[in-house]
Motif scaffolding. Structure first.
Motif, PDB file in Angstrom:
ATOM      1  N   GLU A   1       0.827  -1.201   0.000  1.00  0.00           N
ATOM      2  CA  GLU A   1       0.000   0.000   0.000  1.00  0.00           C
ATOM      3  C   GLU A   1       0.867   1.260   0.000  1.00  0.00           C
ATOM      4  OE1 GLU A   1      -3.889   1.750   2.279  1.00  0.00           O
ATOM      5  OE2 GLU A   1      -2.308   0.920   3.529  1.00  0.00           O
TER       6      GLU A   1
ATOM      7  N   VAL B   1       0.761   4.191  -2.812  1.00  0.00           N
ATOM      8  CA  VAL B   1       0.522   5.610  -2.511  1.00  0.00           C
ATOM      9  C   VAL B   1       1.647   6.455  -3.097  1.00  0.00           C
ATOM     10  CG1 VAL B   1       0.437   7.318  -0.642  1.00  0.00           C
ATOM     11  CG2 VAL B   1      -0.883   5.216  -0.466  1.00  0.00           C
TER      12      VAL B   1
ATOM     13  N   THR C   1      -7.248   5.128  -7.255  1.00  0.00           N
ATOM     14  CA  THR C   1      -7.992   5.077  -6.000  1.00  0.00           C
ATOM     15  C   THR C   1      -8.581   3.701  -5.751  1.00  0.00           C
ATOM     16  OG1 THR C   1      -8.525   7.396  -6.308  1.00  0.00           O
ATOM     17  CG2 THR C   1      -9.830   6.209  -4.700  1.00  0.00           C
TER      18      THR C   1
ATOM     19  N   LEU D   1      -6.036   1.514  -4.099  1.00  0.00           N
ATOM     20  CA  LEU D   1      -5.836   1.890  -2.700  1.00  0.00           C
ATOM     21  C   LEU D   1      -7.025   1.452  -1.840  1.00  0.00           C
ATOM     22  CD1 LEU D   1      -4.331   5.446  -3.191  1.00  0.00           C
ATOM     23  CD2 LEU D   1      -3.122   3.317  -2.730  1.00  0.00           C
TER      24      LEU D   1
ATOM     25  N   TYR E   1      -6.685  -2.190  -0.926  1.00  0.00           N
ATOM     26  CA  TYR E   1      -5.767  -2.396   0.205  1.00  0.00           C
ATOM     27  C   TYR E   1      -6.475  -2.116   1.531  1.00  0.00           C
ATOM     28  CZ  TYR E   1      -1.879  -2.704  -3.087  1.00  0.00           C
ATOM     29  OH  TYR E   1      -1.036  -3.090  -4.097  1.00  0.00           O
TER      30      TYR E   1
END
Length: 170
Positions: A44, A48, A54, A57, A60
């Motif tokens: 993760e 980032v 998105t 993310l 995660y």
């Protein structure tokens, strides 16, 4: 006695998850879980930093939530069993300490990356909003000699000045 409606068969319930019974089983399960959580946090963090989409993310975050709940429960069960924890072999205690230290470092690194990423995203959004607001502010100019009769030009209520939008997929 519970009433059961035999006309509509009920789906079979899944068996409850088995919780490790002994302190040694809990410690081994916790070491394995901390290793998986550390790997997930590092993935993760990289996502980032590389400004991944998105959706990635969010995946995660969905993976972290159940792992965190299991971690809390197993570690609580291990802490409550003081005698079992004290009787763990030295190599398991060492592995538990190492896994805990590694997880803590990965957690701190992940938190910092998320904080910096959030601040960068906020800066971009604030810049775009500021640019849009500046573009919308057309100075009122008087026409005629010295603002004749106090009349001023006003921007139109439709057209390019009012049609700006903000891309929220940052």
């Amino acid at each position: 006695m519970d009433k059961v409606d035999v006309r509509f068969p009920q789906p079979a319930r899944p068996a409850p998850a088995s919780v490790p019974k002994t302190a040694q089983e809990r410690a081994c399960a916790l070491i394995d879980l901390m290793g998986r959580m550390t790997a997930l946090l590092r993935r993760e963090t990289e996502a980032v930093r590389n400004r991944r989409p998105t959706a990635e993310l969010a995946q995660y975050a969905r993976e972290k939530q159940p792992m965190s709940l299991v971690y809390e429960e197993v570690s609580r069960l291990l802490r409550v069993d003081r005698e079992g924890l004290a009787n763990l072999p030295a190599e398991i205690k060492g592995a538990l300490k190492d896994a805990s230290t590694t997880l803590r470092a990965a957690t701190e690194e992940n938190a910092e990356a998320l904080r910096v990423g959030g601040e960068a995203q906020k800066l971009v959004v604030d810049t775009v909003v500021g640019a849009i607001n500046r573009a919308r502010q057309i100075p009122k100019t008087a026409y005629g000699p010295a603002g004749a009769a106090g009349r001023a030009y006003a921007p139109p209520t439709h057209g390019p000045q009012t049609s700006a939008t903000l891309n929220t997929r940052l």
